[in-house]
Design a protein around this motif. Structure first.
Motif, PDB file in Angstrom:
ATOM      1  N   LYS A 155      -5.312   0.733   5.673  1.00 37.66           N
ATOM      2  CA  LYS A 155      -5.746  -0.235   6.549  1.00 37.66           C
ATOM      3  C   LYS A 155      -5.174  -1.628   6.022  1.00 37.66           C
ATOM      4  CE  LYS A 155      -9.619   2.076   8.475  1.00 37.66           C
ATOM      5  NZ  LYS A 155     -11.179   1.774   8.586  1.00 37.66           N
ATOM      6  N   HIS A 156      -5.033  -1.603   4.650  1.00 39.09           N
ATOM      7  CA  HIS A 156      -4.880  -2.920   3.975  1.00 39.09           C
ATOM      8  C   HIS A 156      -3.678  -2.857   3.090  1.00 39.09           C
ATOM      9  CE1 HIS A 156      -9.009  -4.113   5.044  1.00 39.09           C
ATOM     10  NE2 HIS A 156      -9.282  -2.699   4.497  1.00 39.09           N
ATOM     11  N   LEU A 157      -2.752  -2.053   3.546  1.00 33.15           N
ATOM     12  CA  LEU A 157      -1.448  -1.961   2.986  1.00 33.15           C
ATOM     13  C   LEU A 157      -0.271  -2.459   3.925  1.00 33.15           C
ATOM     14  CD1 LEU A 157      -1.646   1.247   0.716  1.00 33.15           C
ATOM     15  CD2 LEU A 157      -1.491  -1.108  -0.162  1.00 33.15           C
ATOM     16  N   ILE A 158       0.529  -3.339   3.554  1.00 29.86           N
ATOM     17  CA  ILE A 158       1.791  -3.461   4.356  1.00 29.86           C
ATOM     18  C   ILE A 158       2.657  -2.174   4.421  1.00 29.86           C
ATOM     19  CG2 ILE A 158       1.948  -5.781   3.599  1.00 29.86           C
ATOM     20  CD1 ILE A 158       4.385  -5.053   1.607  1.00 29.86           C
ATOM     21  N   ASN A 159       3.512  -2.036   5.269  1.00 32.30           N
ATOM     22  CA  ASN A 159       4.469  -1.031   5.435  1.00 32.30           C
ATOM     23  C   ASN A 159       5.316  -0.859   4.032  1.00 32.30           C
ATOM     24  OD1 ASN A 159       3.730  -0.181   8.211  1.00 32.30           O
ATOM     25  ND2 ASN A 159       5.488  -1.539   9.099  1.00 32.30           N
ATOM     26  N   GLY A 160       5.179   0.165   3.475  1.00 37.30           N
ATOM     27  CA  GLY A 160       5.942   0.222   2.094  1.00 37.30           C
ATOM     28  C   GLY A 160       4.976  -0.077   1.117  1.00 37.30           C
ATOM     29  N   GLY A 161       3.875  -0.352   1.224  1.00 35.41           N
ATOM     30  CA  GLY A 161       3.022  -0.812   0.205  1.00 35.41           C
ATOM     31  C   GLY A 161       2.468   0.725  -0.451  1.00 35.41           C
ATOM     32  N   ILE A 162       1.704   0.331  -1.535  1.00 36.27           N
ATOM     33  CA  ILE A 162       1.460   1.716  -2.239  1.00 36.27           C
ATOM     34  C   ILE A 162      -0.241   1.539  -2.812  1.00 36.27           C
ATOM     35  CG2 ILE A 162       3.766   2.047  -3.128  1.00 36.27           C
ATOM     36  CD1 ILE A 162       2.774   1.165  -5.981  1.00 36.27           C
ATOM     37  N   ILE A 163      -0.817   2.622  -2.949  1.00 43.46           N
ATOM     38  CA  ILE A 163      -1.921   2.595  -3.762  1.00 43.46           C
ATOM     39  C   ILE A 163      -1.978   3.411  -4.883  1.00 43.46           C
ATOM     40  CG2 ILE A 163      -2.722   4.487  -2.384  1.00 43.46           C
ATOM     41  CD1 ILE A 163      -5.695   3.628  -3.009  1.00 43.46           C
ATOM     42  N   LEU A 164      -2.299   2.762  -6.131  1.00 39.52           N
ATOM     43  CA  LEU A 164      -2.165   3.474  -7.462  1.00 39.52           C
ATOM     44  C   LEU A 164      -3.582   3.676  -7.805  1.00 39.52           C
ATOM     45  CD1 LEU A 164       0.623   1.391  -9.270  1.00 39.52           C
ATOM     46  CD2 LEU A 164       0.583   3.840  -8.747  1.00 39.52           C
ATOM     47  N   ALA A 165      -3.909   4.703  -8.212  1.00 39.87           N
ATOM     48  CA  ALA A 165      -5.365   5.083  -8.689  1.00 39.87           C
ATOM     49  C   ALA A 165      -5.481   6.092  -9.859  1.00 39.87           C
ATOM     50  CB  ALA A 165      -6.249   5.793  -7.346  1.00 39.87           C
ATOM     51  N   VAL A 166      -6.500   5.806 -10.590  1.00 37.23           N
ATOM     52  CA  VAL A 166      -6.551   6.708 -11.943  1.00 37.23           C
ATOM     53  C   VAL A 166      -7.748   7.247 -11.698  1.00 37.23           C
ATOM     54  CG1 VAL A 166      -7.467   4.772 -13.245  1.00 37.23           C
ATOM     55  CG2 VAL A 166      -6.353   6.915 -14.360  1.00 37.23           C
ATOM     56  N   LEU A 167      -7.959   8.307 -12.012  1.00 40.31           N
ATOM     57  CA  LEU A 167      -9.064   9.487 -11.990  1.00 40.31           C
ATOM     58  C   LEU A 167      -8.898  10.714 -12.892  1.00 40.31           C
ATOM     59  CD1 LEU A 167      -8.522   9.003  -8.645  1.00 40.31           C
ATOM     60  CD2 LEU A 167     -10.775   9.965  -8.739  1.00 40.31           C
ATOM     61  N   GLN A 168     -10.104  10.907 -13.570  1.00 41.80           N
ATOM     62  CA  GLN A 168     -10.233  12.109 -14.535  1.00 41.80           C
ATOM     63  C   GLN A 168     -10.167  13.454 -13.480  1.00 41.80           C
ATOM     64  OE1 GLN A 168     -13.543  11.378 -17.066  1.00 41.80           O
ATOM     65  NE2 GLN A 168     -12.104  12.708 -18.582  1.00 41.80           N
ATOM     66  N   LYS A 169      -9.447  14.417 -14.254  1.00 43.82           N
ATOM     67  CA  LYS A 169      -9.340  15.541 -13.332  1.00 43.82           C
ATOM     68  C   LYS A 169     -10.750  16.295 -13.163  1.00 43.82           C
ATOM     69  CE  LYS A 169      -7.240  20.199 -13.436  1.00 43.82           C
ATOM     70  NZ  LYS A 169      -6.146  21.376 -14.205  1.00 43.82           N
ATOM     71  N   LYS A 170     -11.563  16.310 -14.021  1.00 42.86           N
ATOM     72  CA  LYS A 170     -12.921  16.861 -13.970  1.00 42.86           C
ATOM     73  C   LYS A 170     -13.859  16.064 -13.117  1.00 42.86           C
ATOM     74  CE  LYS A 170     -14.673  15.082 -18.566  1.00 42.86           C
ATOM     75  NZ  LYS A 170     -15.046  15.369 -19.691  1.00 42.86           N
ATOM     76  N   GLN A 171     -13.579  14.821 -12.787  1.00 40.09           N
ATOM     77  CA  GLN A 171     -14.202  14.083 -11.956  1.00 40.09           C
ATOM     78  C   GLN A 171     -13.577  13.588 -10.698  1.00 40.09           C
ATOM     79  OE1 GLN A 171     -15.121  10.655 -14.895  1.00 40.09           O
ATOM     80  NE2 GLN A 171     -17.039  11.621 -15.502  1.00 40.09           N
ATOM     81  N   GLY A 172     -12.777  14.418 -10.314  1.00 38.22           N
ATOM     82  CA  GLY A 172     -12.353  14.242  -8.829  1.00 38.22           C
ATOM     83  C   GLY A 172     -10.717  13.803  -8.519  1.00 38.22           C
TER      84      GLY A 172
END
Length: 204
Positions: A155-172
């Motif tokens: 809902k908060h990204l422009i068209n063509g915008g991206i989300i970058l997230a880092v998570l551990q495999k064992k934590q989701g």
């Protein structure tokens, strides 16, 4: 709240102050971060954030043009490191934790940068649209909070915008990957390092 149980995603931490200074080398620049009790990873920049920043650095030219949201900024290592790459980058740095935000503001000044820093419980006070949303989700806050950070980013990204997230495999990370795929109909694992995944989805 019992102070022993107080978490870094508390709105107003009451833990006794325990100030520390972190020297962090990023992209050839020595950055300084002041930290305190009641905030995430007060003794060092955590490994997940380092993996996220290394990935951003290697893909920096691919970032869409526009304002960036550093969601859950803590004392500011992500937003400030991005400023080290491009000082005129427009960044909003938000967190629910007021102590973290005060540190982030001070750390911006310490490193001779400026950004828009404000309090927000996830996207509660976020009104703009962003070219990129960057997040190292607070796993201890629970799956509902983490999922909301990822899914509602659309809902908060422009068209063509991206989300970058880092998570551990064992934590989701696998669950996060599925949620991003379901929301955006695309997801890419940009990097794997010692169990940490950096995930990217594009708002097509």
């Amino acid at each position: 709240m019992n102070k022993k149980q107080e978490q870094y995603f508390t709105n107003q931490p009451t833990s006794a102050h325990d100030l520390h200074t972190i020297n962090f080398n990023f992209a050839g620049r020595e950055l300084i971060f002041k930290t305190d009790a009641g905030v995430f990873s007060k003794l060092r920049v955590d490994f997940g954030t380092k993996v996220l920043l290394e990935t951003i650095h290697s893909h920096f030219q691919e970032l869409p043009d526009g304002k960036i949201l550093d969601l859950g900024t803590g004392y500011g290592p992500v937003g400030i490191s991005l400023k080290a790459l491009k000082p005129d980058l427009k960044i909003d740095m938000v967190d629910v934790n007021q102590r973290s935000l005060n540190l982030a503001k001070n750390n911006l000044e310490l490193n001779d940068f400026s950004a828009n820093v404000f309090q927000s419980n996830i996207y509660e006070n976020v009104t703009g649209s962003y070219a990129a949303i960057i997040v190292n989700p607070p796993i201890r806050a629970g799956k509902t909070v983490v999922t909301k950070m990822l899914v509602e980013s659309k809902k908060h990204l422009i068209n063509g915008g991206i989300i970058l997230a880092v998570l551990q495999k064992k934590q989701g990370a696998p669950s996060a990957e599925r949620n991003l795929k379901s929301t955006f109909e695309n997801v890419e694992i940009l990097k794997r390092n010692k169990g940490y995944y950096v995930l990217q989805s594009v708002n097509d």
